[in-house]
Design an enzyme around this catalytic site. Structure first.
Site, PDB file in Angstrom:
ATOM      1  N   MET A  44       0.840  -1.200   0.000  1.00 27.25           N
ATOM      2  CA  MET A  44       0.000   0.000   0.000  1.00 27.25           C
ATOM      3  C   MET A  44       0.877   1.252   0.000  1.00 27.25           C
ATOM      4  SD  MET A  44      -3.422  -0.924   2.070  1.00 27.25           S
ATOM      5  CE  MET A  44      -2.813  -0.682   3.719  1.00 27.25           C
ATOM      6  N   GLY A  50      10.884  -2.977   5.408  1.00 27.17           N
ATOM      7  CA  GLY A  50      10.115  -4.227   5.363  1.00 27.17           C
ATOM      8  C   GLY A  50       9.665  -4.506   3.937  1.00 27.17           C
ATOM      9  N   HIS A  51       9.092  -3.492   3.292  1.00 27.58           N
ATOM     10  CA  HIS A  51       8.675  -3.656   1.897  1.00 27.58           C
ATOM     11  C   HIS A  51       9.887  -3.937   1.003  1.00 27.58           C
ATOM     12  CE1 HIS A  51       5.534  -0.690   3.426  1.00 27.58           C
ATOM     13  NE2 HIS A  51       4.795  -1.711   3.051  1.00 27.58           N
ATOM     14  N   GLY A 161       4.977 -10.327   3.577  1.00 27.67           N
ATOM     15  CA  GLY A 161       5.717 -10.265   4.831  1.00 27.67           C
ATOM     16  C   GLY A 161       5.013 -11.051   5.934  1.00 27.67           C
ATOM     17  N   SER A 200       4.014   1.125   8.080  1.00 29.69           N
ATOM     18  CA  SER A 200       3.681   2.473   7.595  1.00 29.69           C
ATOM     19  C   SER A 200       2.880   3.225   8.655  1.00 29.69           C
ATOM     20  CB  SER A 200       2.870   2.381   6.305  1.00 29.69           C
ATOM     21  OG  SER A 200       3.510   1.520   5.387  1.00 29.69           O
TER      22      SER A 200
HETATM   23  P1  AMP Z   1       1.411  -3.014   3.463  1.00 26.35           P
HETATM   24  O1  AMP Z   1       1.946  -1.943   2.584  1.00 26.35           O
HETATM   25  O2  AMP Z   1       1.449  -2.670   4.917  1.00 26.35           O
HETATM   26  O3  AMP Z   1       0.113  -3.576   2.977  1.00 26.35           O
HETATM   27  O4  AMP Z   1       2.449  -4.220   3.348  1.00 26.35           O
HETATM   28  C1  AMP Z   1       2.806  -4.751   2.106  1.00 26.35           C
HETATM   29  C2  AMP Z   1       3.612  -6.003   2.321  1.00 26.35           C
HETATM   30  O5  AMP Z   1       4.783  -5.698   3.072  1.00 26.35           O
HETATM   31  C3  AMP Z   1       2.845  -7.062   3.127  1.00 26.35           C
HETATM   32  O6  AMP Z   1       3.127  -8.346   2.598  1.00 26.35           O
HETATM   33  C4  AMP Z   1       3.406  -6.890   4.504  1.00 26.35           C
HETATM   34  O7  AMP Z   1       3.340  -8.049   5.305  1.00 26.35           O
HETATM   35  C5  AMP Z   1       4.853  -6.540   4.189  1.00 26.35           C
HETATM   36  N1  AMP Z   1       5.448  -5.856   5.338  1.00 26.35           N
HETATM   37  C6  AMP Z   1       4.961  -4.766   5.990  1.00 26.35           C
HETATM   38  N2  AMP Z   1       5.751  -4.464   7.042  1.00 26.35           N
HETATM   39  C7  AMP Z   1       6.741  -5.396   7.059  1.00 26.35           C
HETATM   40  C8  AMP Z   1       7.872  -5.632   7.910  1.00 26.35           C
HETATM   41  N3  AMP Z   1       8.132  -4.867   8.965  1.00 26.35           N
HETATM   42  N4  AMP Z   1       8.683  -6.668   7.618  1.00 26.35           N
HETATM   43  C9  AMP Z   1       8.415  -7.473   6.551  1.00 26.35           C
HETATM   44  N5  AMP Z   1       7.379  -7.307   5.713  1.00 26.35           N
HETATM   45  C10 AMP Z   1       6.556  -6.279   5.956  1.00 26.35           C
END
Ligand code: AMP
Length: 296
Positions: A44, A50-51, A161, A200
């Site tokens: 997103m 992490g991303h 993640g 985020s």
């Molecule tokens: P989001 O943008 O929060 O929807 O996350 C996008 C992807 O990044 C998802 O697969 C999350 O699990 C992964 N993700 C978010 N935060 C982390 C983190 N701290 N470590 C590893 N992967 C992450």
């Protein structure tokens, strides 16, 4: 694209920004026709390490990396943080340029969900627990957008993640039940130096709340320590976790769960492998975290 950098190849600006759904489909089709292995990283946006860890894994294992950057409205319920969710496309492009991601796909909601859009992917079972209890429409939104992104990107493999552990189980169940021709990989949680899982949403926290937010990783560390020391009774583990979390004045627990790693059903006694999951509100910010306890 102003902030993206050339990546050694003068003719190519990476990542190439695609906003149009049909254009992304066409480009992905052409790449497949050339026999390229496509890796998708659904996000997103508001990218952090992490991303990036997911995009780097994709880069290492695939010929082409597509990072989607889309704040998906259908996975937010009314009253959640859809409007205030950070949107930082230029910075995201800049970060992805450093690791050589090939495409950033940032569609408009009206292109993903044009007037008359009327489909929904509902995964039962594992999506009903935990996050599903607190955010009942969330995983329908996630499963639907993830399937759309799989189809648009024509990806061979998608990277997720462990941070969103339950999401991975829901997506895997959708793939299995619907025979979706894609593989997924789950990669470890990237944390700040003090243990807070990167998110985020961490930027919503005030300085004081940022300190209090450490109780999540501390409670999980305690759970792991207890299990490794031989504790089998989940209630004893919850009591210790609760004490740690409630030491933070603005923390409110949505759930704590010692669960079976696949079904996420609660374990009263920890016999084999387990995952400990929690969701805690720190002031107005809802944070999730988890730990896999592999006892092989
Ligand atoms: P989001 O943008 O929060 O929807 O996350 C996008 C992807 O990044 C998802 O697969 C999350 O699990 C992964 N993700 C978010 N935060 C982390 C983190 N701290 N470590 C590893 N992967 C992450």
């Amino acid at each position: 694209m102003a902030e993206a950098e050339f990546n050694g190849k003068e003719e190519e600006l990476k990542p190439y920004l695609v906003v149009d759904v049909k254009e992304m489909c066409k480009r992905a089709d052409a790449l497949r026709a050339q026999g390229k292995r496509i890796g998708l990283v659904p996000t997103m946006g508001a990218l952090h390490l992490g991303h990036l860890s997911l995009a780097i894994a994709a880069k290492n294992e695939c010929d082409v990396v597509i990072v989607s950057d889309f704040v998906n409205p259908t996975q937010f319920a009314p009253g959640e943080d859809f409007d205030k969710y950070p949107r930082t496309l230029d910075a995201d492009i800049n970060l992805l340029s450093k690791i050589g991601a090939d495409y950033i796909f940032a569609p408009k909601p009206s292109d993903m969900y044009p007037e008359g859009f009327d489909a929904k992917v509902h995964v039962g079972g594992v999506s009903q627990l935990l996050e599903g209890e607190f955010r009942p429409t969330h995983f329908d939104g996630v499963a639907t957008v993830v399937l759309k992104l799989f189809n648009i990107s024509r990806a061979d493999v998608a990277y997720f993640g462990q941070k969103d552990y339950q999401q991975v189980q829901v997506v895997q169940k959708m793939i299995d039940d619907l025979n979706v021709p894609i593989q997924i990989e789950m990669l470890p949680i990237i944390r700040e130096r003090d243990g807070l899982a990167m998110s985020s949403r961490n930027q919503y926290l005030s300085n004081e709340e940022r300190k209090e937010a450490l109780v999540l990783s501390e409670a999980l560390a305690k759970a792991e320590e207890m299990i490794r020391a031989g504790e089998r009774d989940a209630n004893a583990i919850y009591a210790e976790m609760r004490a740690i979390i409630e030491s933070a004045p603005s923390a409110k627990i949505d759930y704590m769960r010692v669960a079976d790693p696949k079904s996420l059903q609660p374990l009263e006694r920890v016999a084999g492998n387990a995952v400990v999951l929690l969701a805690v509100r720190i002031g107005a910010t809802r944070l999730i975290d988890n730990k896999i306890i592999d006892r092989k």
